[in-house]
Enzyme design. Structure first.
Site, PDB file in Angstrom:
ATOM      1  CD  GLU A 101     -71.041   7.513 -75.185  1.00  0.00           C
ATOM      2  OE1 GLU A 101     -71.454   6.194 -75.717  1.00  0.00           O
ATOM      3  OE2 GLU A 101     -70.986   8.621 -76.091  1.00  0.00           O
ATOM      4  CG  ASP A 102     -69.608   4.426 -78.974  1.00  0.00           C
ATOM      5  OD1 ASP A 102     -69.855   5.475 -77.628  1.00  0.00           O
ATOM      6  OD2 ASP A 102     -70.383   4.340 -79.411  1.00  0.00           O
ATOM      7  CG  ASP A 105     -63.209  12.079 -78.794  1.00  0.00           C
ATOM      8  OD1 ASP A 105     -62.415  13.120 -78.981  1.00  0.00           O
ATOM      9  OD2 ASP A 105     -64.019  13.058 -79.661  1.00  0.00           O
ATOM     10  CG  PHE A 154     -62.957   8.353 -86.120  1.00  0.00           C
ATOM     11  CD1 PHE A 154     -63.325   9.408 -85.452  1.00  0.00           C
ATOM     12  CD2 PHE A 154     -62.846   7.537 -86.919  1.00  0.00           C
ATOM     13  CE1 PHE A 154     -64.365   9.662 -85.658  1.00  0.00           C
ATOM     14  CE2 PHE A 154     -63.953   7.722 -87.454  1.00  0.00           C
ATOM     15  CZ  PHE A 154     -65.136   8.425 -86.485  1.00  0.00           C
ATOM     16  NE  ARG A 167     -73.180   2.878 -86.170  1.00  0.00           N
ATOM     17  CZ  ARG A 167     -72.633   3.250 -85.109  1.00  0.00           C
ATOM     18  NH1 ARG A 167     -72.788   3.830 -83.632  1.00  0.00           N
ATOM     19  NH2 ARG A 167     -73.660   4.906 -85.481  1.00  0.00           N
TER      20      ARG A 167
END
Ligand code: IMP
Ligand code: MG
Length: 180
Positions: A101-102, A105, A154, A167
């Site tokens: 996963e990136d 959160d 963010f 991205r």
């Protein structure tokens, strides 16, 4: 500032490389005694950049597959409603699966995926994330291989987007709040 709309760099390109190499070594060591191919499962779209770099640092036979889930739409606030948009096309029964996963959160995406995939009886199921925002956690998830902890801001770049943009940045930055 490096790119338009970016107010701060959280993880430089050099730090990205170092951490990906370290994670590759950790994953390689962990699975080095396996006799069947590791299944590296990327969660689209955010993980595609990290996954592409990570698999080249894993010195073991492996296969790659993808799943797509949506929880954010184009916004920045998790709805908690995680949907499977695209399922992987191979069986994971009796496989060693590493989910990539990136960012973790709230933890909702990972916990949903973990629950869903463990029902399919893999031999093992581990998680690897490039970024981690511990302050934001709502659902507790055990991260087996973790890149970099970042503060509650963010982040974009290195696969992470805002409204599908940014991205392709080779580093991780913080987006100008007035753009959110
Ligand atoms: P979680 O379910 O709240 O853990 O969220 C995981 C997903 O939310 C990630 O795969 C990202 O797509 C998205 N996300 C969470 N934080 C950020 C961020 O700072 N920037 C971009 N996307 C994020
Ligand atoms: Mg994502």
């Amino acid at each position: 500032m490096p790119d338009k709309g970016i107010v701060k760099v959280l993880v430089t390109e050099e730090e990205v490389k170092q951490n990906v190499a370290r994670l590759g070594r950790e994953v390689t060591n962990h699975y080095s005694d396996n006799d069947s191919d590791l299944l590296v499962l990327g969660l689209l779209k955010g993980s595609f950049v990290f996954l592409a770099d990570l698999v080249r640092e894993i010195k073991l036979p492996l296969v790659v597959d993808f799943m797509s889930l949506s929880s954010y739409g184009d916004g920045t606030v998790s709805s908690g409603d995680v949907k499977v948009v695209l399922d992987l096309d191979t069986s994971i029964e009796n496989r060693d699966v590493l989910i990539v996963e990136d960012i973790v959160d709230t933890g909702r995406t990972f916990s949903k995926v973990l629950k869903m995939l463990s029902n399919r009886k893999p031999r093992s199921l581990k998680v690897c994330t490039f970024l981690n925002k511990p302050e934001r956690r709502i659902v507790d998830v055990k991260i087996d291989f973790c890149g970099v902890d970042i503060p509650d801001e963010f982040a974009v770049g290195y696969g992470l987007d805002y409204a599908q943009r940014y991205r392709n940045l080779p580093y991780v930055g913080v987006l100008d709040q007035s753009l959110l």
